[in-house]
Design an enzyme around this catalytic site. Structure first.
Site, PDB file in Angstrom:
ATOM      1  N   CYS A  78     -14.671  45.116  15.300  1.00 30.61           N
ATOM      2  CA  CYS A  78     -14.280  43.728  15.523  1.00 30.61           C
ATOM      3  C   CYS A  78     -13.387  43.605  16.758  1.00 30.61           C
ATOM      4  O   CYS A  78     -13.868  43.836  17.868  1.00 30.61           O
ATOM      5  CB  CYS A  78     -13.654  43.143  14.262  1.00 30.61           C
ATOM      6  N   GLU A 102     -15.541  48.505   6.852  1.00 32.05           N
ATOM      7  CA  GLU A 102     -14.552  49.059   5.913  1.00 32.05           C
ATOM      8  C   GLU A 102     -14.439  48.262   4.622  1.00 32.05           C
ATOM      9  O   GLU A 102     -13.867  48.744   3.650  1.00 32.05           O
ATOM     10  CB  GLU A 102     -13.177  49.188   6.597  1.00 32.05           C
ATOM     11  N   HIS A 110     -17.290  44.167   9.821  1.00 29.94           N
ATOM     12  CA  HIS A 110     -16.299  45.071   9.224  1.00 29.94           C
ATOM     13  C   HIS A 110     -16.973  46.054   8.258  1.00 29.94           C
ATOM     14  O   HIS A 110     -17.285  45.684   7.131  1.00 29.94           O
ATOM     15  CB  HIS A 110     -15.221  44.275   8.485  1.00 29.94           C
TER      16      HIS A 110
HETATM   17  N1  GLN Z   1     -11.233  40.445  12.582  1.00 29.84           N
HETATM   18  C1  GLN Z   1     -10.981  40.584  13.865  1.00 29.84           C
HETATM   19  O1  GLN Z   1     -10.702  41.671  14.380  1.00 29.84           O
HETATM   20  C2  GLN Z   1     -10.964  39.307  14.636  1.00 29.84           C
HETATM   21  C3  GLN Z   1     -10.796  39.515  16.122  1.00 29.84           C
HETATM   22  C4  GLN Z   1     -10.501  38.216  16.857  1.00 29.84           C
HETATM   23  N2  GLN Z   1      -9.231  37.683  16.387  1.00 29.84           N
HETATM   24  C5  GLN Z   1     -11.644  37.234  16.626  1.00 29.84           C
HETATM   25  O2  GLN Z   1     -11.458  36.225  16.008  1.00 29.84           O
HETATM   26  O3  GLN Z   1     -12.743  37.474  17.070  1.00 29.84           O
END
Ligand code: GLN
Ligand code: ATP
Ligand code: XMP
Ligand code: MG
Length: 523
Positions: free
Chosen positions: A85, A181, A179
């Site tokens: 991310c 995880e 994600h």
């Molecule tokens: N979950 C995250 O790592 C989000 C990354 C960043 N804040 C976004 O909105 O894309």
């Protein structure tokens, strides 16, 4: 110097709520890992000499001025990197690609379940995903990569994120927008295992036995020849912490059980006899019911209760430290969920949900330094460590019980009378759960006593008494929880027994709220 296996993964934390879950998945793949805040990542890298790096998510936004960056040296170390991310986005930006904020692309973000399609083979997908397949993943981002860095190509794509997975196989750099995880990405743990094993070439032979050895060495190094007081509650976390610390420093350890009058029925006697019967570790039993109940009189705000209890625990520990001629350290069985709900791990922007008495409830002024060997672990991992240490199943399998005890199960004012009423109802509920053979299927079950009176009729007479709420949840780590689906006959039977046998309660209700949006405890 702390000892650590040479085969390790460094996790660079940018402040995500779920960074610890990355560490957990890496441990599940049998690989040792450490988390370092991004500000300390370069030093951790030099010390650990890891075989791979994972960059975490973040609430920050790469295009924002002042948002965090990874030390550039990490990209020049010649070892594999997995960016998750924000980690993907920051890697892209630092290597010459482009990231744009959601509000600029006008496309909004992706939050929750999403599906991606595999477009190219990739070492992360080995033995798992084939080209052309669609897979469920969990997304949580507003920003997105709009131009990948030189050397990368797209290997999987989703509707909202054309760059859902990008890879530079030559450098072994991978960026994923979703994600892996979290459990809502069903193949996520396997993707992380592919990274640690196939890509980084780690054997996956790290075990809880090694965790035990590492922590024992760390405790010895931290404590030296100092004395340690350990808060022992009878719960699994402090029992495991006490046994581990005892293995490390033997007679330098004294355990203190604080009997604050907010324990369940018969619990104080049970804890003391079980611990004394199983271990040859000095245990002080302090009866301080009066101190806690008088201090709680008229306190109704949940956070105020928690802060008072946290502070009073420390007062008692400090008195006991004096009694043994001074102690430099206070040991607690603090786990990761206590930490993340109370304060941010990196001091970053994650929010306080409730102040767990042993973390956010601690007073600002503390004379003793903390020894918290379980601080990175989740409950089910602590149970595994407990089994590794040979703890009796009576400790290992126990439902969790919060340090503030019944005080946070009696919304409104806590009095001895109300504690006694709740103790009786709770004991009936748990007895029925045990008789039905359900104790081990439930993660935590308890009664709460509500500050609400309702009208009833018993033996043709009017009653006007309190409502009792029943709660039972399933969970693996306390971070999320589902309601336990009792059948109606079971609940009816418990309700009848409680109303018949406990004076002061004339109505029973069952709590059908999962976490989130609820929390497990009511306060
Ligand atoms: N979950 C995250 O790592 C989000 C990354 C960043 N804040 C976004 O909105 O894309
Ligand atoms: N009554 C108590 N006396 C002494 N220490 C306590 C007491 N209650 C809690 N603590 C301390 O606070 C820590 C956190 O409490 P918590 O309830 O999370 O853990 P636990 O009681 O060890 O395990 P469990 O989560 O299974 O109840 C404990 O590990 C222990 O060190
Ligand atoms: O030792 C503790 N001190 C606390 O202040 C505290 N607050 C909640 N809990 C326990 O943590 C788990 C998650 O609870 P919540 O969903 O209510 O936050 C559940 O297992 C709760 O019982 C605590 N344990
Ligand atoms: Mg407890």
């Amino acid at each position: 110097m702390t000892i650590q296996p040479s085969d390790s993964i460094l996790i660079v934390d940018f402040g995500s709520q779920v960074t610890q879950l990355i560490a957990r998945r890496v441990r599940e793949a049998g690989v040792y890992s450490e988390i370092a805040p991004y500000t300390m990542a370069e030093a951790a890298f030099a010390r650990m000499k890891p075989k791979g790096i994972i960059l975490s998510g973040s609430p920050a936004s790469v295009p924002d001025a002042g948002s965090p960056r990874a030390p550039q040296a990490l990209f020049e170390a010649g070892i594999p990197i997995l960016g998750i991310c924000y980690g993907q986005q920051v890697m892209t930006e630092q290597l010459g690609g482009e990231v744009r904020p959601g509000h600029e692309t006008g496309e909004g973000g992706e939050f929750g379940r999403a599906f991606l399609t595999v477009t190219q083979p990739c070492a992360l997908f080995d033995g798992l995903w084939e080209v052309g397949e669609r897979h469920q993943v969990w997304m949580s981002h507003g920003d997105k990569v709009t131009q990948f860095a030189p050397g990368f190509e797209i290997v999987a794509t989703s509707d909202g994120a054309p760059f859902a997975v990008i890879a530079d196989e030559a450098r072994r750099f991978y960026g994923i927008q979703f994600h892996p995880e979290v459990v809502h990405t069903p193949d996520g743990a396997k993707l992380i295992a592919n990274f640690t094993r196939h890509v980084c070439g780690l054997a996956g032979d790290w075990t809880m036995a090694e965790f035990r050895a590492t922590k024992i060495a760390e405790i010895r190094e931290q404590v030296g020849d100092g004395k340690v007081i350990c808060g022992l509650s009878g719960g699994v976390d402090s029992a495991v912490a006490a046994v581990l610390i005892h293995e490390a420093i033997g007679e330098q350890l004294t355990c203190v059980f604080v009997d604050h009058g907010l324990m369940r029925q018969g619990e104080a006697e049970q804890v003391v006899s079980l611990f004394k019967g199983s271990y040859n570790i000095p245990l002080v039993h302090r009866d301080v019911e009066e101190l806690f109940l008088s201090g709680l009189a008229e306190v109704t705000d949940p956070e105020a209760k928690r802060k008072f209890i946290g502070k009073t625990f420390i007062d008692v520990f400090e008195e006991e430290a004096k009694a043994i001629g001074g102690a430099d350290f206070l040991a607690q069985g603090t786990l990761y969920p206590d930490v993340i709900e109370s304060v941010s791990f990196t001091g970053g922007p994650s929010v306080t949900i409730k102040s767990h008495h042993n973390v956010g409830g601690l007073p600002a002024r503390m004379n003793m330094k903390l020894v918290e060997p379980l601080r990175e672990l989740f409950k089910d991992e602590v149970r595994e460590l407990g089994r590794e240490l040979g703890l009796p199943e009576a400790f290992v399998g126990r439902h969790p019980f919060p340090g503030p005890g019944l005080a946070i199960r009696i919304p409104g004012e806590v009095t001895k009378e109300r504690c006694d009423i709740l103790r009786k109802a709770d004991a009936i509920y748990l007895e029925e759960i045990r008789n039905a053979g359900l104790y081990d299927a439930i993660w935590q079950a308890f009664a709460v006593l509500l500050p609400v009176k309702t009208v009833g009729v018993m033996g043709d007479a009017r009653t006007y008494d309190s409502v009792c709420g029943l709660r039972a949840v399933t969970s693996t780590d306390g971070m999320t929880a589902d309601v336990y689906p009792f059948d109606a006959t079971f609940l009816t039977n418990v309700a009848t027994r409680i109303v018949n046998e406990v004076r002061g309660i004339n109505r029973v209700v069952y709590d059908y709220t999962s976490k989130p949006p609820g929390t497990i405890e009511w306060e």
